[in-house]
Design a protein around this motif. Structure first.
Motif, mmCIF file in Angstrom:
data_model
loop_
_atom_site.group_PDB
_atom_site.id
_atom_site.type_symbol
_atom_site.label_atom_id
_atom_site.label_comp_id
_atom_site.label_asym_id
_atom_site.label_seq_id
_atom_site.Cartn_x
_atom_site.Cartn_y
_atom_site.Cartn_z
ATOM 1 N N SER A 2 0.840 -1.189 0.000
ATOM 2 C CA SER A 2 0.000 0.000 0.000
ATOM 3 C C SER A 2 0.880 1.245 0.000
ATOM 4 C CB SER A 2 -0.919 0.001 1.231
ATOM 5 O OG SER A 2 -0.162 0.205 2.406
ATOM 6 N N ALA A 3 0.305 2.322 -0.484
ATOM 7 C CA ALA A 3 1.047 3.579 -0.565
ATOM 8 C C ALA A 3 1.464 4.055 0.821
ATOM 9 C CB ALA A 3 0.210 4.643 -1.265
ATOM 10 N N SER A 4 0.709 3.697 1.848
ATOM 11 C CA SER A 4 1.047 4.149 3.197
ATOM 12 C C SER A 4 2.291 3.442 3.738
ATOM 13 C CB SER A 4 -0.141 3.926 4.147
ATOM 14 O OG SER A 4 -0.425 2.542 4.233
ATOM 15 N N ASN A 5 2.664 2.300 3.156
ATOM 16 C CA ASN A 5 3.853 1.576 3.596
ATOM 17 C C ASN A 5 5.106 1.980 2.832
ATOM 18 O OD1 ASN A 5 2.395 0.104 5.446
ATOM 19 N ND2 ASN A 5 2.026 -1.590 4.029
#
Length: 144
Positions: A2-5
């Protein structure tokens, strides 16, 4: 993923690391060429000299010597004096790069990079089909 990771700083650091590998690989090839042409043995014996003087002493083409010097200066192997436009191989570097170094000569050993690169496509075939690359594919390896 995910982009948050995604860690942009980590990605940037790794990108710089890969660029350093590429630059040092090119420097390794220049070092191998410098050894094989006798360039290091010649420049080690000269006082600070211009590319023309080095090329003449080494009996090499000046344009190629100039290009090599640019890479070797950028790579921190050869020193450059901009006022006199001269180059010098520090004796502390010559210790590891000239034929007088004997078994401690890293310039000689670094030839393994170009030897392995010459059979890269054969190795890739082995990844797909198995098998191996015959010793006969490495004719220069015995000199090392």
């Amino acid at each position: 993923m995910s982009a948050s990771n995604f860690n942009q700083a980590k990605a940037d650091t790794f990108g710089h690391y890969m660029m350093d590998i590429l630059n040092k690989s090119a420097l390794a090839l220049m070092t191998s060429i410098g050894y094989q042409t006798g360039f290091f043995d010649v420049i080690a014996k000269l006082p600070p000299s211009t590319s023309e003087q080095i090329a003449s002493a080494a009996e090499l083409d000046e344009r190629y010597v100039r290009e090599m010097l640019g890479a070797l200066v950028t790579g921190g192997i050869v020193d450059y004096e901009p006022i006199s436009k001269t180059f010098r191989l520090p004796p502390e570097h010559a210790k590891w790069l000239t034929r007088t170094s004997g078994a401690s000569n890293w310039a000689s050993q670094i030839q393994i990079i170009s030897i392995l690169a010459s059979v890269e496509q054969e190795i890739i075939k082995c990844f797909h089909k198995g098998g191996g690359v015959p010793y006969s594919a490495f004719p220069r390896i015995q000199r090392l």
